[in-house]
Design an enzyme around this catalytic site. Structure first.
Site, PDB file in Angstrom:
ATOM      1  N   CYS A 123      -2.810  -2.784  12.685  1.00  9.37           N
ATOM      2  CA  CYS A 123      -4.234  -2.747  13.018  1.00  9.37           C
ATOM      3  C   CYS A 123      -4.478  -3.283  14.417  1.00  9.37           C
ATOM      4  O   CYS A 123      -4.864  -4.438  14.609  1.00  9.37           O
ATOM      5  CB  CYS A 123      -5.078  -3.508  12.011  1.00  9.37           C
ATOM      6  SG  CYS A 123      -6.837  -3.190  12.237  1.00  9.37           S
ATOM      7  N   ALA A 180      -3.818   0.821   7.075  1.00  6.49           N
ATOM      8  CA  ALA A 180      -3.840   1.304   5.693  1.00  6.49           C
ATOM      9  C   ALA A 180      -4.308   2.748   5.625  1.00  6.49           C
ATOM     10  O   ALA A 180      -3.878   3.518   4.763  1.00  6.49           O
ATOM     11  CB  ALA A 180      -4.750   0.405   4.850  1.00  6.49           C
ATOM     12  N   ASP A 225       3.994   0.495   7.771  1.00  2.05           N
ATOM     13  CA  ASP A 225       4.109  -0.269   9.012  1.00  2.05           C
ATOM     14  C   ASP A 225       5.520  -0.369   9.561  1.00  2.05           C
ATOM     15  O   ASP A 225       5.702  -0.653  10.748  1.00  2.05           O
ATOM     16  CB  ASP A 225       3.549  -1.683   8.807  1.00  2.05           C
ATOM     17  CG  ASP A 225       2.051  -1.699   8.599  1.00  2.05           C
ATOM     18  OD1 ASP A 225       1.407  -0.661   8.850  1.00  2.05           O
ATOM     19  OD2 ASP A 225       1.516  -2.746   8.173  1.00  2.05           O
ATOM     20  N   CYS A 242      -9.198   2.787  12.621  1.00  2.00           N
ATOM     21  CA  CYS A 242      -9.403   1.380  12.959  1.00  2.00           C
ATOM     22  C   CYS A 242     -10.911   1.126  13.029  1.00  2.00           C
ATOM     23  O   CYS A 242     -11.526   1.345  14.082  1.00  2.00           O
ATOM     24  CB  CYS A 242      -8.736   1.068  14.292  1.00  2.00           C
ATOM     25  SG  CYS A 242      -8.761  -0.692  14.700  1.00  2.00           S
ATOM     26  N   ALA A 301       0.821  -1.210   0.000  1.00  3.00           N
ATOM     27  CA  ALA A 301       0.000   0.000   0.000  1.00  3.00           C
ATOM     28  C   ALA A 301       0.854   1.259   0.000  1.00  3.00           C
ATOM     29  O   ALA A 301       0.622   2.191  -0.783  1.00  3.00           O
ATOM     30  CB  ALA A 301      -0.929  -0.012   1.213  1.00  3.00           C
ATOM     31  N   GLY A 302       1.865   1.315   0.865  1.00  2.00           N
ATOM     32  CA  GLY A 302       2.683   2.509   0.976  1.00  2.00           C
ATOM     33  C   GLY A 302       3.510   2.775  -0.262  1.00  2.00           C
ATOM     34  O   GLY A 302       3.556   3.905  -0.761  1.00  2.00           O
TER      35      GLY A 302
END
Length: 422
Positions: free
Chosen positions: A175, A321, A311, A354, A27-28
């Site tokens: 998470c 995310a 992360d 979250c 994702a990053g």
């Protein structure tokens, strides 16, 4: 997206150089590449990523709850890799920031003007004795792995009585609400099937509270009471005997620590997590092994041409995310400014989200930044931030996957514009 340039590293011996090298195609990595390209389309950007698949990991909670299929959370890496990047389809082996180089696993060296480090974190399955050999059988499962989340749902569907344990390791983890999301969705299904009263549910948390931001705890405690969950704080899972269906916990108190053993019929495990070896053993790590970044600018504290997000970062935000969605534009703004020798314009306020799935159909949409300061996206008349709402569920189950695949990975920064630094 059109197909990116994929480098066959086995056919060249020459070292390579790019304007920007990004470690990680998760994702990053992809989000920041797209945000950089949006700002300066002539940048030569490379992504180093060995994986063939790309996963929407927040969806695994819903796979374990019977809402999504596994395939809804997976796409080929080729299909999400931007067309404008050079994809080095191999692993990074060493980071050499003093010489502005990255060594790949095959010996090829990449040079760069700026480096972005976004490799995610490492789930340390081996840290719990006996766990790896029993995952996916003997009632032992985890939503933290693509191939195991369906087993969670299978166990929930078949269980009619017995003892169910849900564990949470010491922070930081990705998470932080996911361990109890799995528990609430399981309990909701058992309640719906009329068997919840036959199931003894325990939440074994290595920490001392249900959730790190106290504003959200009252709503969670209401569901703990509704489902009859036993809270076990300061208890860290250290060993699992799968065939015997026994779990061993280290219990910490003011008087010291001791180990206790308990049996189970279902065990949902969240193992300890850490930065990847690539980061831990590099000059970029802080004392705890995470990326040593400025919490505001996301620039490295010692190497001005290095930025990071996601992360692996040592910043004090939740590892989600949603955090990456806010971090990517900040990194893009500040990296471009640093290339031009200008002050960095954008700041990251620690935003993370979250969505706590307390039942199927309702979510506590927990949004907060550094120090637990609430950062709700919507005003209270649209969504009550600290209460379970149907809108929160709609956002979690329907809107966020679309935002991830079609906006965030493609550099569309809807509701993610960076804050201007004072």
């Amino acid at each position: 997206m059109n197909e990116s340039t994929v480098v066959d590293e086995t056919k060249t011996e020459n070292d390579k150089r790019h304007d920007i090298v990004i470690i990680g195609g998760g994702a990053g990595g992809i989000a920041v590449a797209s945000s950089l390209h949006k700002r300066r389309s002539d940048l030569d950007i490379a992504i180093v990523e060995p994986a063939q698949d790309h996963f929407y990991q927040p969806g695994w909670t819903l796979v374990g709850g019977g809402v999504f299929t596994p395939e809804q959370t997976r796409r080929s890496m080729r299909s999400v890799m931007p067309s404008f990047v050079t994809w080095h389809q191999t692993a990074a082996d060493r980071l050499l920031p003093a010489s502005r180089q990255v060594m790949l696993g095959n010996g090829v060296t990449l040079g760069y003007r700026a480096l972005v480090v976004a490799p995610g974190l490492e789930i340390d399955w081996q840290a719990i004795d006996g766990l790896e050999e029993t995952l996916g059988k003997n009632g032992v499962t985890s939503n933290y792995r693509f191939d195991l989340a369906p087993y969670t749902w299978s166990m929930v569907q078949s269980m009619r009585g017995g003892k169910a344990l849900f564990t949470q390791p010491p922070m930081p983890i990705k998470c932080a609400g996911a361990p109890q999301k799995a528990m609430y969705l399981s309990c909701y299904e058992w309640e719906k099937q009329g068997v919840l009263n036959n199931i003894d549910v325990h939440f074994h948390n290595a920490g001392g509270v249900m959730f790190g931001v106290s504003d959200f705890v009252p709503a969670l405690d209401e569901y703990v009471q509704r489902y009859g969950i036993h809270k076990q704080f300061q208890q860290n899972l250290v060993a699992v005997d799968g065939p015997a269906q026994k779990a061993r916990f280290r219990v910490t108190s003011e008087d010291g620590s001791e180990e206790i053993e308990t049996d189970f019929d279902m065990l949902h495990v969240v193992p300890p997590q850490r930065a990847p070896r690539l980061v831990r053993e590099s000059p970029l790590a802080n004392e705890a092994g995470w990326l040593d970044l400025d919490a505001d600018t996301l620039q490295h504290n010692r190497f001005n041409d290095v930025f990071g997000l996601g992360d692996a970062s040592g910043t004090g935000n939740a590892k989600t995310a949603a955090a990456v969605r806010k971090q990517a534009p900040v990194v893009a703004d500040n990296l471009v400014a640093s290339l031009d020798g200008k002050p960095m314009p954008s700041g990251y306020l620690g935003y993370g989200a979250c969505p706590l799935t307390v039942e199927r159909g309702r979510v506590v949409l927990a949004e907060f930044g550094y120090g637990g300061k609430l950062q709700p996206t919507f005003p209270s008349w649209i969504n009550q931030a600290t209460r379970p709402t149907k809108l929160g569920w709609n956002i979690k189950a329907q809107q966020l996957p679309f935002i991830y695949w079609h906006l965030m990975l493609k550099g569309h920064e809807w509701l993610a514009k960076p804050q201007r630094r004072s």
